[in-house]
Design a protein around this motif. Sequence first.
Motif, PDB file in Angstrom:
ATOM      1  N   LYS A  32     -37.172   0.814  61.331  1.00 41.92           N
ATOM      2  CA  LYS A  32     -36.725   1.258  60.462  1.00 41.92           C
ATOM      3  C   LYS A  32     -34.707   1.990  60.746  1.00 41.92           C
ATOM      4  O   LYS A  32     -34.278   2.387  60.622  1.00 41.92           O
ATOM      5  CB  LYS A  32     -37.468   2.696  60.175  1.00 41.92           C
ATOM      6  CG  LYS A  32     -38.539   2.836  59.005  1.00 41.92           C
ATOM      7  CD  LYS A  32     -37.890   2.908  57.762  1.00 41.92           C
ATOM      8  CE  LYS A  32     -37.422   3.853  57.528  1.00 41.92           C
ATOM      9  NZ  LYS A  32     -37.483   4.625  55.717  1.00 41.92           N
ATOM     10  N   LEU A  33     -35.111   2.131  61.941  1.00 42.75           N
ATOM     11  CA  LEU A  33     -34.035   2.998  63.205  1.00 42.75           C
ATOM     12  C   LEU A  33     -33.099   1.508  63.546  1.00 42.75           C
ATOM     13  O   LEU A  33     -31.953   1.517  63.701  1.00 42.75           O
ATOM     14  CB  LEU A  33     -34.255   2.433  64.640  1.00 42.75           C
ATOM     15  CG  LEU A  33     -34.897   4.864  64.921  1.00 42.75           C
ATOM     16  CD1 LEU A  33     -35.812   4.560  65.891  1.00 42.75           C
ATOM     17  CD2 LEU A  33     -34.635   5.602  64.468  1.00 42.75           C
ATOM     18  N   GLN A  34     -33.159   0.150  62.883  1.00 37.90           N
ATOM     19  CA  GLN A  34     -32.469  -1.043  63.066  1.00 37.90           C
ATOM     20  C   GLN A  34     -31.408  -1.304  64.149  1.00 37.90           C
ATOM     21  O   GLN A  34     -30.887  -1.899  64.585  1.00 37.90           O
ATOM     22  CB  GLN A  34     -31.402  -0.611  61.821  1.00 37.90           C
ATOM     23  CG  GLN A  34     -31.536  -0.450  60.339  1.00 37.90           C
ATOM     24  CD  GLN A  34     -30.093  -0.264  59.712  1.00 37.90           C
ATOM     25  OE1 GLN A  34     -30.105  -1.114  59.436  1.00 37.90           O
ATOM     26  NE2 GLN A  34     -29.475   0.155  58.898  1.00 37.90           N
ATOM     27  N   LEU A  46     -29.212   2.968  77.026  1.00 38.52           N
ATOM     28  CA  LEU A  46     -29.940   3.700  76.161  1.00 38.52           C
ATOM     29  C   LEU A  46     -29.377   4.346  75.145  1.00 38.52           C
ATOM     30  O   LEU A  46     -29.549   5.541  74.177  1.00 38.52           O
ATOM     31  CB  LEU A  46     -30.921   4.337  76.328  1.00 38.52           C
ATOM     32  CG  LEU A  46     -31.726   5.459  76.224  1.00 38.52           C
ATOM     33  CD1 LEU A  46     -32.727   4.173  75.107  1.00 38.52           C
ATOM     34  CD2 LEU A  46     -32.751   6.276  76.885  1.00 38.52           C
ATOM     35  N   ALA A  47     -28.071   5.324  76.008  1.00 38.58           N
ATOM     36  CA  ALA A  47     -27.488   6.582  74.602  1.00 38.58           C
ATOM     37  C   ALA A  47     -26.581   5.860  74.392  1.00 38.58           C
ATOM     38  O   ALA A  47     -26.309   6.312  72.712  1.00 38.58           O
ATOM     39  CB  ALA A  47     -26.253   7.087  76.137  1.00 38.58           C
ATOM     40  N   GLU A  48     -25.746   4.313  73.703  1.00 40.55           N
ATOM     41  CA  GLU A  48     -25.519   3.930  73.281  1.00 40.55           C
ATOM     42  C   GLU A  48     -26.430   4.002  71.459  1.00 40.55           C
ATOM     43  O   GLU A  48     -26.179   4.531  70.558  1.00 40.55           O
ATOM     44  CB  GLU A  48     -24.925   2.247  73.535  1.00 40.55           C
ATOM     45  CG  GLU A  48     -23.204   2.615  73.960  1.00 40.55           C
ATOM     46  CD  GLU A  48     -22.664   1.233  74.686  1.00 40.55           C
ATOM     47  OE1 GLU A  48     -21.606   1.274  74.658  1.00 40.55           O
ATOM     48  OE2 GLU A  48     -24.436   0.383  74.790  1.00 40.55           O
ATOM     49  N   LYS A  51     -27.216   6.871  69.768  1.00 40.56           N
ATOM     50  CA  LYS A  51     -26.007   7.530  69.446  1.00 40.56           C
ATOM     51  C   LYS A  51     -26.187   6.713  67.640  1.00 40.56           C
ATOM     52  O   LYS A  51     -25.815   7.336  66.785  1.00 40.56           O
ATOM     53  CB  LYS A  51     -25.005   7.791  69.656  1.00 40.56           C
ATOM     54  CG  LYS A  51     -23.649   8.022  69.224  1.00 40.56           C
ATOM     55  CD  LYS A  51     -21.974   7.796  69.762  1.00 40.56           C
ATOM     56  CE  LYS A  51     -20.669   8.938  69.471  1.00 40.56           C
ATOM     57  NZ  LYS A  51     -20.123   8.871  70.018  1.00 40.56           N
ATOM     58  N   GLU A  52     -26.145   5.811  68.136  1.00 45.21           N
ATOM     59  CA  GLU A  52     -26.191   5.340  66.873  1.00 45.21           C
ATOM     60  C   GLU A  52     -26.852   4.841  66.129  1.00 45.21           C
ATOM     61  O   GLU A  52     -26.949   4.677  64.607  1.00 45.21           O
ATOM     62  CB  GLU A  52     -25.945   3.478  67.030  1.00 45.21           C
ATOM     63  CG  GLU A  52     -24.143   3.664  67.686  1.00 45.21           C
ATOM     64  CD  GLU A  52     -24.145   2.055  68.034  1.00 45.21           C
ATOM     65  OE1 GLU A  52     -25.104   1.114  68.562  1.00 45.21           O
ATOM     66  OE2 GLU A  52     -23.723   1.873  69.232  1.00 45.21           O
ATOM     67  N   SER A  53     -28.258   5.313  66.150  1.00 44.99           N
ATOM     68  CA  SER A  53     -29.467   5.373  65.946  1.00 44.99           C
ATOM     69  C   SER A  53     -29.785   6.814  65.346  1.00 44.99           C
ATOM     70  O   SER A  53     -31.277   7.916  64.776  1.00 44.99           O
ATOM     71  CB  SER A  53     -30.944   4.549  65.936  1.00 44.99           C
ATOM     72  OG  SER A  53     -30.601   5.633  67.185  1.00 44.99           O
ATOM     73  N   ASN A  54     -29.581   7.808  65.437  1.00 46.36           N
ATOM     74  CA  ASN A  54     -29.472   9.264  65.146  1.00 46.36           C
ATOM     75  C   ASN A  54     -30.614   9.722  66.000  1.00 46.36           C
ATOM     76  O   ASN A  54     -31.487   9.687  65.004  1.00 46.36           O
ATOM     77  CB  ASN A  54     -28.758   9.895  64.096  1.00 46.36           C
ATOM     78  CG  ASN A  54     -29.376  10.838  63.247  1.00 46.36           C
ATOM     79  OD1 ASN A  54     -28.434  11.641  64.531  1.00 46.36           O
ATOM     80  ND2 ASN A  54     -29.451  11.252  62.524  1.00 46.36           N
ATOM     81  N   SER A  55     -31.316   9.261  66.745  1.00 45.43           N
ATOM     82  CA  SER A  55     -32.160   9.021  67.821  1.00 45.43           C
ATOM     83  C   SER A  55     -32.520  10.406  68.846  1.00 45.43           C
ATOM     84  O   SER A  55     -31.416  10.243  69.508  1.00 45.43           O
ATOM     85  CB  SER A  55     -33.189   8.135  67.926  1.00 45.43           C
ATOM     86  OG  SER A  55     -33.014   7.218  66.846  1.00 45.43           O
TER      87      SER A  55
END
Length: 341
Positions: A32-34, A46-48, A51-55
């Motif tokens: 789901k988070l792709q 992890l930070a990237e 941010k990119e998965s809005n998590s």
Amino acid sequence: MKNLPNNPECTFKMYELISGYWIACAIYSVAKLQIADLLANGPKTLAELAKESNSHEISLYRLLRATASVGIFEELPDGKFRINDLGGTLLSDVPGSIKPWALANLGEHFPAFGNLTYGVQTGKVPFDDVHEKSLWDYYKDNPAAGANLMKAMAGVSGAVLKGIIDAYDFSPYKTIVDIGGGNGAMMFSILYASPLSKGIVFDEPYVVETSCKQIPEDLKERCTVFGGSFFEEIPANADLYLSKWVIHDWNDAEAIILLKVCHKAMPIGGKLLIIDSVIPDVLNEPHAGKLLDLNVMAMATGKERTLKEFKHLLKESGLSFKKLIATNTQISSVIECEKLV
């Protein structure tokens, strides 16, 4: 029997079996988070990824640490995560992707499995009870989910198509009809292997609207689509008909109606291939069809069958059993039938 000795090995084995859904649900989350798509072009921190998965970063780490521990993605010493072959099966829009299956199986299908006891006690369909409609009506009412299921079936099919093509020679047949052919993946593979054959992908009208758009440019002169209900009428007088993972969706009475429609459409000497799992008559033997049968029980009215049960369906529908052909997987044996009268 109540006082069986404590066996820690069996206790831990049962614990592992019961907890298997933890991994399945984690796979659903990363799908789901792709995450696979985000890692497709190289490792990321992890930070990237957060941010990119809005998590939430810490929660995402816990998810990725767990999936990496079972071989899905890799956590690197520098704190980045990297895709690997197993994680690569969750990439979007690649041949053989399992991502759509993860989204369907752990999405709309999952509540039906939680309701499996209802099905066992009543003989009714757990999916129907949970969603208050049949699987087929659900996908008609939820076209995005239906489109995803078509991709899911194509992804799973991709893993078995070569085995089917290698096991059966389709080249002698001039016209082939794929009953319930979905997005056409099976038919396209057959036509590429049989350059003199023509094919018809037959399915529900709303399905073949999409199937038509999937036909490769170099097959458009040899492949067409036809919409309708296979409980009523299918294209007539083809040399070969086939149904992959269709008969198992229906109970015996429904399957016999479907097969009688096939019989009516077939010319004398015409062939039908039923491609399904065939459960062996061996007690306690592991077989993929026995677990797949639970999936069918949760989702639809049908079941996986033994060869004896398939022969009963054929006899009742007027078709003659010719032979059983094994492929490279237990979920796609080929039953060859013929119309003699």
